[in-house]
Design a protein around this motif. Sequence first.
Motif, mmCIF file in Angstrom:
data_model
loop_
_atom_site.group_PDB
_atom_site.id
_atom_site.type_symbol
_atom_site.label_atom_id
_atom_site.label_comp_id
_atom_site.label_asym_id
_atom_site.label_seq_id
_atom_site.Cartn_x
_atom_site.Cartn_y
_atom_site.Cartn_z
ATOM 1 N N HIS A 10 75.965 19.666 12.837
ATOM 2 C CA HIS A 10 76.083 20.940 12.260
ATOM 3 C C HIS A 10 77.534 21.453 12.528
ATOM 4 O O HIS A 10 78.213 21.992 11.641
ATOM 5 N N LYS A 11 77.918 21.147 14.022
ATOM 6 C CA LYS A 11 79.540 21.469 14.306
ATOM 7 C C LYS A 11 80.490 20.729 13.492
ATOM 8 O O LYS A 11 81.245 21.296 12.811
ATOM 9 N N LEU A 12 80.086 19.584 13.085
ATOM 10 C CA LEU A 12 80.973 18.851 12.110
ATOM 11 C C LEU A 12 81.025 19.165 10.802
ATOM 12 O O LEU A 12 81.875 19.661 10.212
ATOM 13 N N MET A 13 79.864 19.769 10.303
ATOM 14 C CA MET A 13 79.814 20.315 8.809
ATOM 15 C C MET A 13 80.532 21.527 8.819
ATOM 16 O O MET A 13 81.186 21.603 7.818
ATOM 17 N N GLU A 14 80.455 22.332 9.812
ATOM 18 C CA GLU A 14 81.199 23.675 9.716
ATOM 19 C C GLU A 14 82.754 23.323 9.934
ATOM 20 O O GLU A 14 83.499 24.427 9.678
ATOM 21 N N THR A 15 83.243 22.345 10.404
ATOM 22 C CA THR A 15 84.607 22.250 10.374
ATOM 23 C C THR A 15 85.174 21.906 9.000
ATOM 24 O O THR A 15 86.425 21.958 8.740
ATOM 25 N N SER A 16 84.537 21.472 8.025
ATOM 26 C CA SER A 16 84.633 20.911 6.685
ATOM 27 C C SER A 16 85.693 19.958 6.550
ATOM 28 O O SER A 16 86.220 19.743 5.653
ATOM 29 N N THR A 17 85.781 19.075 7.751
ATOM 30 C CA THR A 17 86.750 17.948 7.666
ATOM 31 C C THR A 17 85.888 16.568 7.025
ATOM 32 O O THR A 17 86.662 15.754 6.948
ATOM 33 N N HIS A 18 84.789 16.702 6.880
ATOM 34 C CA HIS A 18 83.847 15.646 6.487
ATOM 35 C C HIS A 18 84.025 15.169 4.915
ATOM 36 O O HIS A 18 84.394 16.116 4.266
ATOM 37 N N ILE A 19 84.000 14.127 4.718
ATOM 38 C CA ILE A 19 83.804 13.532 3.121
ATOM 39 C C ILE A 19 82.667 12.998 2.729
ATOM 40 O O ILE A 19 82.326 12.036 3.440
ATOM 41 N N GLY A 20 81.820 13.629 1.805
ATOM 42 C CA GLY A 20 80.545 12.898 1.721
ATOM 43 C C GLY A 20 79.431 13.756 2.278
ATOM 44 O O GLY A 20 79.611 14.652 2.859
ATOM 45 N N LYS A 21 78.335 12.677 2.637
ATOM 46 C CA LYS A 21 77.189 13.383 3.413
ATOM 47 C C LYS A 21 77.208 12.928 5.006
ATOM 48 O O LYS A 21 77.775 11.941 5.284
ATOM 49 N N ILE A 22 76.513 13.874 5.498
ATOM 50 C CA ILE A 22 76.381 13.694 7.199
ATOM 51 C C ILE A 22 74.764 13.497 7.174
ATOM 52 O O ILE A 22 74.023 14.304 6.616
ATOM 53 N N LEU A 23 74.398 12.273 7.858
ATOM 54 C CA LEU A 23 73.243 12.013 8.075
ATOM 55 C C LEU A 23 72.442 12.287 9.464
ATOM 56 O O LEU A 23 73.235 11.628 10.217
#
Length: 325
Positions: free
Chosen positions: A309-322
């Motif tokens: 969730h921390k990673l998702m909220e940084t919005s640095t990802h590309i695509g999906k987090i599983l």
Amino acid sequence: MKAVVITTPGGPEVLKLQEVEDPKLKDDEVLIKVEATALNRADTLQRQGKYPPPKGDSEYPGLECSGTIEAVGKNVSRWKVGDQVCALISGGGYAEKVAVPSGQVLPIPSGVSLKDAASFPEVACTVWSTVFMTSKLSSGETFLIHGGSSGIGTFAIQMAKYLGIKVFVTAGSEEKLKACKELGADVCINYKTEDFVARVKEETGGKGVDVILDNIGGAYFQKNLESLGMDGRLFIIGFMGGVKAEANISFILAKRLTVQGAGLRTRSLEKKGEIVSEVEKNVWPAIAQGKVKPVVYKYFPLSEAGEAHKLMETSTHIGKILLLA
């Protein structure tokens, strides 16, 4: 079984993996032993206490999953124990097992691993039901996707290109724009350095685009109206830029625009079943041909749901987090 529990509304640290009761199986459901589930923005809102699950559905987060069927209800005919599947769910994906209405279950797409299949149900059902079933986006039209590097965005780019549509995207970094371009996006706009309205007008000879898929909401409402062409369709699926907007609504009248909103989670079982069926018919062949591929940024174990969730909220990802069960 173990499941990720929201111990109290709050930040990512409130997510705890705990021992809970197994789901109870209804006659028209299947019980899936979860291999993987995917994060969605809705999960972060649910964690904060802003997006409770529909009454009667699992209180645990997780709107999609993949796994192996462990049991079937007595009214289920298509699926059997041992089938590898993925599914659209109203909650409960962040767990070792989840009960799912049989009409929301899909076979694993050809050529995709069991765990990566968890990246498809929510994005495929969201994009297909909004952009294609409702807005009727079709070959030869133009399509603007805000947040092109998101899970929704990376899927929408590939699906639209497969169907012969010119794709515009916005994203906030050159790395994200490069990823969008590699997936097939035709026009990539950095919203931090460029006015997307001006660029859309320039690229379309002043006409504007046919359909916009928007997860920003308030902050982009007026700009979206300006970016659409005649008979354009704006589909709002999120509010990352706020829920309030001041807009000149004469654009809606002058261009005969349609503005719509969507939410999968609160739809009826019948409607969800219809969407899932359309996705299997129209999207699964594109995946089988390798034209639409899973875009997975990172895998976490269920026990590290808070970190995910921390990673998702940084919005640095590309695509999906599983999350892997």
